[in-house]
Design an enzyme around this catalytic site. Sequence first.
Site, short mmCIF file in Angstrom:
data_model
loop_
_atom_site.label_atom_id
_atom_site.label_comp_id
_atom_site.label_asym_id
_atom_site.label_seq_id
_atom_site.Cartn_x
_atom_site.Cartn_y
_atom_site.Cartn_z
N GLY A 160 -22.32 -37.46 13.53
CA GLY A 160 -23.73 -37.43 13.16
C GLY A 160 -24.18 -38.58 12.28
CD GLU B 5 -12.79 -47.04 9.06
OE1 GLU B 5 -12.23 -45.94 9.29
OE2 GLU B 5 -12.19 -48.02 8.62
CE LYS C 276 -13.33 -38.30 17.48
NZ LYS C 276 -14.10 -37.16 16.92
CB VAL D 125 -10.84 -42.24 14.27
CG1 VAL D 125 -10.04 -41.01 13.85
CG2 VAL D 125 -10.30 -42.80 15.58
CE LYS E 268 -14.95 -39.06 21.20
NZ LYS E 268 -16.39 -39.38 21.10
CG ASP F 55 -13.76 -35.90 20.38
OD1 ASP F 55 -14.50 -36.87 20.58
OD2 ASP F 55 -13.48 -35.48 19.25
CB THR G 76 -27.38 -39.20 16.75
OG1 THR G 76 -28.02 -38.23 17.59
CG2 THR G 76 -27.08 -38.57 15.41
N GLY H 127 -26.21 -26.68 18.10
CA GLY H 127 -26.09 -28.11 18.38
C GLY H 127 -24.74 -28.70 18.03
#
Length: 425
Positions: free
Chosen positions: A301, A128, A204, A131, A104, A200, A13, A186
């Site tokens: 995304g 960059e 971060k 996060v 990450k 997750d 992606t 999704g």
Amino acid sequence: MNKIKIALLGAGTIGGSVIKYLQENQAIITQRAEAEIEIKNILVLPREIPALQEKGLPATNDYDSILNDDEIKIVVELMGGINPAKDFILQAMAHGKNVVTANKDVVAQFGAELFDAAEKNHVDFLFEASVGGAIPIIMPLKRSLTANKITEVLGIVNGTTNYMLTKMTSSGVDYDTVLKEAQEKGYAERNPAADVEGKDAGRKIAILASIAFNSRVKFEDVAIEGITKITPADIKHAEQLGYVVKLLAIGKQSELGIDVRVHPVLLDKNHPLANVHGVMNAIFVRGVPVGETMFYGPGAGEPTASAVISDIIEITRGILTESSGRFGCTCYEQKNICPVEETVSAYYLRLLVDDKPGVLGQIATSFGNANVSLKSVMQAEVEMQDHAEIVVVTHAVKHKNILKAEDALNKLDSVDKILSVIRVE
């Protein structure tokens, strides 16, 4: 015109979006980088090679062909996960190649090792996109806000959980229902544990806190709690009290060290983060002298390509001016991590109790004996006969005092169950 050749590791992606926008925005990128950025090779699985070659793109499944290509100056790691991404990054640096990553997991767990390798090999290591997706936050903390003493970083940094809590708030559906919908759209993985359990976001905030407070914060330093226990009743009561429920990643400076955690909170409706809805992300920073500032945008995304390509351009400028390595590790201090039991917050508690005289007094006494001061108390009816819900909001108190109060409440015959305990930010 100068030409800088790069290699991508992965064409999923994010990788696919990087390829797309390097091509579509080639003219403006070339102008701003003062060099043409050319994709010399793309590392993918063997079955993915034909599809890339049909588009006229170079592709390989042999990483050594990238490592041993002296023309390739920048390796862009977009594979995700720890293995083999970490080893691939270290090998690239050892071959004198600059590295851009959106990973990450690797940065949060092995940041110190990666920065040491970058310094040793005189290359840049930029991340960059690790996060906040497209949101610029790493470089602003490293450059634009360096005149400030940062005291607090709060973030909605996981789009899946923010979408789920937004949906639960707007429609009143329960956790299981909204998770299924998020998976169908999704927004959530088939195995959503990393998102809904807060891991997750934990990775971060470890990265953000390390940069903001100039001291290494590892993933395992972060106290983490997810959203799996949040109910429509909690969201309803929060709204009645003037709050919304959000999963926040929190980093604060405290007298005992860096207070770093991830958990659901009741957030005042007037807070800037309270109006961050759906899959959007936002990071709120408080410092001196800047005061309060917030960074908002899509957190995952295709837009993530924005951050990746910006890092590629920044490294390209460094190569052209022979100034690579100027964005090194900023963790030059060694601060303690504040123990979670010493962290301070107000709390919301929802209790199922016997509906009879004297119960409120017993509950108030239990809180008082734990040195917990109550800000408000609300009673709500329930369908269960002879029972009621008591909703309590406390003043700010240490976490260890709340644990003591919970222990005392659990010993009361009149308290059937502590249904919820959520911090109030």
